[in-house]
Write an enzyme that holds these catalytic residues in place. Structure first.
Site, mmCIF file in Angstrom:
data_model
loop_
_atom_site.group_PDB
_atom_site.id
_atom_site.type_symbol
_atom_site.label_atom_id
_atom_site.label_comp_id
_atom_site.label_asym_id
_atom_site.label_seq_id
_atom_site.Cartn_x
_atom_site.Cartn_y
_atom_site.Cartn_z
ATOM 1 N N HIS A 90 -0.034 13.591 3.967
ATOM 2 C CA HIS A 90 0.464 13.222 5.432
ATOM 3 C C HIS A 90 -0.559 13.731 6.093
ATOM 4 O O HIS A 90 -0.924 14.654 6.191
ATOM 5 C CB HIS A 90 1.798 14.113 5.457
ATOM 6 C CG HIS A 90 2.356 13.101 6.432
ATOM 7 N ND1 HIS A 90 2.737 13.548 7.684
ATOM 8 C CD2 HIS A 90 3.822 12.374 7.106
ATOM 9 C CE1 HIS A 90 3.501 12.950 9.277
ATOM 10 N NE2 HIS A 90 4.409 11.973 8.103
ATOM 11 N N ASP A 107 8.345 8.942 1.742
ATOM 12 C CA ASP A 107 8.436 7.276 1.213
ATOM 13 C C ASP A 107 8.508 7.825 -0.216
ATOM 14 O O ASP A 107 8.683 7.057 -0.827
ATOM 15 C CB ASP A 107 7.541 7.018 1.819
ATOM 16 C CG ASP A 107 7.498 5.933 3.341
ATOM 17 O OD1 ASP A 107 8.547 6.368 3.682
ATOM 18 O OD2 ASP A 107 6.341 6.740 3.818
HETATM 19 N N1 ACO Z 1 -3.918 11.055 -3.230
HETATM 20 C C1 ACO Z 1 -4.798 11.250 -3.858
HETATM 21 N N2 ACO Z 1 -5.605 11.787 -2.968
HETATM 22 C C2 ACO Z 1 -5.435 12.297 -1.398
HETATM 23 C C3 ACO Z 1 -4.222 11.296 -1.147
HETATM 24 C C4 ACO Z 1 -3.427 10.574 -2.010
HETATM 25 N N3 ACO Z 1 -2.299 10.247 -1.599
HETATM 26 N N4 ACO Z 1 -3.461 12.388 0.241
HETATM 27 C C5 ACO Z 1 -4.805 12.070 0.715
HETATM 28 N N5 ACO Z 1 -6.128 12.248 -0.263
HETATM 29 C C6 ACO Z 1 -7.001 13.171 -0.395
HETATM 30 C C7 ACO Z 1 -8.367 12.179 0.453
HETATM 31 O O1 ACO Z 1 -9.134 11.695 -0.425
HETATM 32 C C8 ACO Z 1 -9.395 13.427 0.890
HETATM 33 O O2 ACO Z 1 -9.908 13.677 -0.323
HETATM 34 P P1 ACO Z 1 -11.438 14.532 0.580
HETATM 35 O O3 ACO Z 1 -11.189 15.663 1.055
HETATM 36 O O4 ACO Z 1 -12.121 15.131 -1.258
HETATM 37 O O5 ACO Z 1 -11.935 13.366 0.862
HETATM 38 C C9 ACO Z 1 -8.018 14.575 1.685
HETATM 39 O O6 ACO Z 1 -7.371 14.441 0.573
HETATM 40 C C10 ACO Z 1 -7.281 14.324 2.601
HETATM 41 O O7 ACO Z 1 -7.231 12.940 2.994
HETATM 42 P P2 ACO Z 1 -7.405 12.190 4.248
HETATM 43 O O8 ACO Z 1 -7.077 10.497 3.598
HETATM 44 O O9 ACO Z 1 -8.104 12.329 5.332
HETATM 45 O O10 ACO Z 1 -6.283 12.419 4.848
HETATM 46 P P3 ACO Z 1 -5.163 11.422 6.644
HETATM 47 O O11 ACO Z 1 -4.609 12.581 6.895
HETATM 48 O O12 ACO Z 1 -6.607 11.081 6.870
HETATM 49 O O13 ACO Z 1 -4.739 10.725 5.763
HETATM 50 C C11 ACO Z 1 -2.441 9.328 4.366
HETATM 51 C C12 ACO Z 1 -2.945 10.548 5.312
HETATM 52 C C13 ACO Z 1 -3.112 8.430 5.095
HETATM 53 C C14 ACO Z 1 -1.043 9.841 4.738
HETATM 54 C C15 ACO Z 1 -2.874 9.760 2.513
HETATM 55 O O14 ACO Z 1 -2.738 11.375 2.650
HETATM 56 C C16 ACO Z 1 -2.874 8.958 2.323
HETATM 57 O O15 ACO Z 1 -3.506 8.328 2.259
HETATM 58 N N6 ACO Z 1 -1.395 8.435 1.392
HETATM 59 C C17 ACO Z 1 -0.698 7.452 0.628
HETATM 60 C C18 ACO Z 1 -0.245 6.608 1.134
HETATM 61 C C19 ACO Z 1 1.016 7.415 1.810
HETATM 62 O O16 ACO Z 1 1.588 7.856 1.220
HETATM 63 N N7 ACO Z 1 1.067 6.844 3.279
HETATM 64 C C20 ACO Z 1 2.680 7.047 3.895
HETATM 65 C C21 ACO Z 1 2.837 8.871 4.764
HETATM 66 S S1 ACO Z 1 4.397 8.578 5.182
HETATM 67 C C22 ACO Z 1 4.489 7.623 6.825
HETATM 68 O O17 ACO Z 1 3.927 7.005 7.132
HETATM 69 C C23 ACO Z 1 5.987 7.605 6.791
#
Ligand code: ACO
Length: 428
Positions: free
Chosen positions: A307, A364
């Site tokens: 998140h 979610d």
């Molecule tokens: N699975 C695997 N790796 C992940 C995930 C995941 N779900 N989420 C983040 N990471 C990793 C990224 O690859 C990154 O790794 P790195 O530092 O080695 O490059 C690190 O964790 C940070 O991730 P970011 O994408 O930079 O974090 P950000 O805060 O931008 O993204 C987000 C948050 C979009 C929710 C992300 O965690 C994601 O894509 N999750 C899956 C989708 C999801 O569940 N979305 C619902 C969010 S809740 C809502 O909207 C109600």
């Protein structure tokens, strides 16, 4: 802590005030930065460090896993409140008295009829259309049926626009689902509560009397409350920025619905269930999918994990996890998907990749399991999220307009070509 922040660019120093929120959050107020520095701006892709506004609606602390609407904890509201009370609280700032709630509900019911011509638009969509596309289009179409724009300086006009959309959106939501299920469109019954009527409109069959299952109603009430607001997330920021051009409420909401649709935001609830199903069909090997999620050469992400702001746990996920167990138990459903979800969660919570990056299950991760148990098709999950988020979007739009916020218009750092001479096509 000093009350100003000092910035040095070359030989010049500048000072900017630090402002403090009611929960002691600090922000450097850079409103005058560009003017004072002769053109220097800040850059922050994804707005990870940028506050877009001051807001008195929702407080969250991602490090501590705290979420409050207008000062009330999400745990308290999810346990004790009714969704319509929470909607009133978010929009108007205080919990309603009994009289105010009754009036609010009755004004909503009075405005729940959708112009019959909207059905014709719905009919024109193909059966395979995604219900989020339908919902966003029909919400936008409502502007054509309600053309006068709201005078935000009139409390009465603002109130009328609010009860209109609170009445009409659930009808559009249920019509989107009835189209998927091939059921005739209906309006439910004005004798029911708001949440009960949503269920009635979604599930009732033309040849049977519909009775509300209290377990399902309580779970839906809870889910709608948990989704009702989440401060400046992607769809809410969209609603505020579209509204900042003085576009109308329905047009701003339609844009918010489109923003919510994306799989990195509200669309994650559909993506989670599809992911869990494909893991199950692939033999339930959760370790294989954990490895894929960690592999930087594999685009697969563990949907429902991580998140932007919660870096400890998502308090909504805690509540939903308990609710999912309860609903499945009470309805006597043994869903193998839940076992896949639990084992993924356990593995992720003990895996250094997820622990180091502070990736926890988000709201979610479990909501889709409950929706599925209720008999809601998977494409409808994000639509249910939109229904819950409606009061939050309205509250944020209203706050932005009443606060006379300027039009949202970020700047950029240009990285393209410098001035070039046009070349005739024969010479390229
Ligand atoms: N699975 C695997 N790796 C992940 C995930 C995941 N779900 N989420 C983040 N990471 C990793 C990224 O690859 C990154 O790794 P790195 O530092 O080695 O490059 C690190 O964790 C940070 O991730 P970011 O994408 O930079 O974090 P950000 O805060 O931008 O993204 C987000 C948050 C979009 C929710 C992300 O965690 C994601 O894509 N999750 C899956 C989708 C999801 O569940 N979305 C619902 C969010 S809740 C809502 O909207 C109600």
């Amino acid at each position: 802590m000093s009350e100003t922040a000092k910035l040095k660019i070359g030989d010049n120093s500048y000072e900017f005030p630090i402002i403090k929120g009611s929960e002691n959050e600090l922000a450097i107020d850079i409103k005058t930065l560009r003017g004072e520095t002769n053109g220097v701006i800040t850059i922050d892709p994804g707005y990870k460090n940028t506050g877009a506004c001051k807001s008195a609606i929702t407080f969250l602390n991602g490090e501590k896993g705290v979420l409050r609407y207008r000062g009330y904890s999400i745990e308290d509201l999810a346990e004790k409140a009714d969704f319509l009370e929470v909607a009133y609280l978010l929009i108007f700032g205080e919990l309603p008295t009994k009289e105010k709630l009754v009036k609010f509900h009755s004004d909503i019911k009075e405005n729940a009829i959708v112009d019959d011509d909207v059905r014709k638009i719905l009919d024109a969509f193909p059966k395979i259309a995604h219900p989020m596309g339908i919902l966003s289009s029909l919400t936008s179409a409502l502007t054509a049926f309600n053309p006068s724009s709201v005078n935000v300086d009139s409390d009465e006009e603002m109130y009328r626009a609010i009860v209109k959309i609170m009445g009409k959106l659930p009808v559009l939501v249920s019509w989107a689902m009835r189209k998927i299920n091939g059921l005739p469109l209906n309006y439910g019954s004005n004798s029911l509560g708001y949440v009960e009527n949503v269920m009635n409109m979604m599930f009732s069959k033309p040849n049977e009397e519909y009775t509300v299952n209290p377990i399902v109603k309580d779970a839906l009430n809870k889910l709608l409350i948990l989704h009702a607001d989440h401060e400046q997330n992607c769809s809410t920021s969209t609603v505020r920025i579209v509204g900042s051009s003085h576009a109308g409420l329905f047009a701003s909401l339609s844009a918010g619905i489109s923003a919510l649709w994306g799989p990195l935001h509200g669309g994650a609830n559909q993506a989670v269930l599809e992911m869990l199903e494909s893991i199950k069909e692939d033999g339930g090997d959760t370790k294989k999918y954990m490895a894929k999620a960690k592999d930087k050469n594999d685009p697969f992400r563990l949907m429902g994990f991580g998140h932007r702001v919660y870096k400890n746990f998502d308090p909504r996920a805690k509540i939903i996890k308990v609710a999912a167990d309860q609903v499945l138990n009470d309805l006597g459903i043994d869903d193998p998907i839940l076992d896949v979800a639990k084992s993924l969660e356990q593995e992720a919570l003990n895996d250094p990749y997820f622990v180091d990056r502070k990736l926890y299950p988000n709201v979610d991760f479990y909501s889709g399991i409950i929706y599925r148990a209720m008999g809601i098709p998977v494409e409808m999950f994000t639509v249910m999220f939109a229904l819950g988020r409606l009061p939050g979007w309205i509250a944020q739009w209203r706050e932005m307009r009443l606060g006379k916020e300027p039009i949202g218009r970020p700047r950029q750092i240009y990285t393209g070509e410098s001035l070039r001479k046009f070349k005739a096509i024969q010479k390229r």
